[in-house]
Design a protein around this motif. Structure first.
Motif, PDB file in Angstrom:
ATOM      1  N   ASP A  19      13.042   0.448  55.400  1.00 41.19           N
ATOM      2  CA  ASP A  19      12.426   1.392  54.463  1.00 41.19           C
ATOM      3  C   ASP A  19      13.244   1.476  53.175  1.00 41.19           C
ATOM      4  N   ARG A  58      12.282   0.348  49.238  1.00 40.36           N
ATOM      5  CA  ARG A  58      12.330   1.262  48.091  1.00 40.36           C
ATOM      6  C   ARG A  58      13.138   0.699  46.926  1.00 40.36           C
ATOM      7  N   TYR A  75       7.176  -5.564  58.418  1.00 38.42           N
ATOM      8  CA  TYR A  75       7.223  -4.116  58.204  1.00 38.42           C
ATOM      9  C   TYR A  75       7.650  -3.806  56.772  1.00 38.42           C
ATOM     10  N   GLU A  76       8.702  -4.467  56.325  1.00 37.62           N
ATOM     11  CA  GLU A  76       9.206  -4.229  54.966  1.00 37.62           C
ATOM     12  C   GLU A  76       8.165  -4.611  53.916  1.00 37.62           C
ATOM     13  N   ARG A 109       4.931  -4.435  54.289  1.00 37.33           N
ATOM     14  CA  ARG A 109       3.938  -3.351  54.278  1.00 37.33           C
ATOM     15  C   ARG A 109       4.474  -2.136  53.532  1.00 37.33           C
ATOM     16  N   GLN A 110       5.724  -1.795  53.784  1.00 33.83           N
ATOM     17  CA  GLN A 110       6.322  -0.647  53.107  1.00 33.83           C
ATOM     18  C   GLN A 110       6.390  -0.879  51.602  1.00 33.83           C
ATOM     19  N   THR A 154       2.934  -0.592  50.102  1.00 37.73           N
ATOM     20  CA  THR A 154       2.511   0.810  50.068  1.00 37.73           C
ATOM     21  C   THR A 154       3.189   1.546  48.924  1.00 37.73           C
TER      22      THR A 154
END
Length: 92
Positions: free
Chosen positions: A27, A31, A80-81, A83-84, A87
């Protein structure tokens, strides 16, 4: 046998807690990255897997098992990263 199974179940809960901590780093990476191209880093992937394989036997884990697990874990982490990142880039 019940004690062994209870020990395995307890260890699985600990492993999942550690995986959760690992995903929070994904996550954080999503960012701070500037573009989608930074998410997949094959050199870093190879480094992570090599480090794990080198440490596997010391920890009583067959190196091939560690390699296979981390290949799956790193690929899942990348997905996962991605997708994050996507988003966050959309402001959602």
């Amino acid at each position: 046998m019940a004690e062994v199974r209870a020990g395995v179940d307890a260890l699985d809960r600990e492993l999942l807690a550690l995986l959760g901590r690992r995903m929070r780093f994904m996550d954080a990476a999503a960012r701070i990255m500037d573009d989608l191209g930074q998410v997949r880093d094959e050199a870093r992937k190879a480094e992570v897997i090599a480090n794990v394989v080198a440490s596997a036997a010391i920890n009583g884990v067959p190196p091939n098992l560690a390699r296979d697990l981390y290949e799956t874990l790193v690929e899942a982490s990348i997905a996962y990263e991605l997708r994050q990142f996507t988003t966050l880039a959309r402001g959602q």
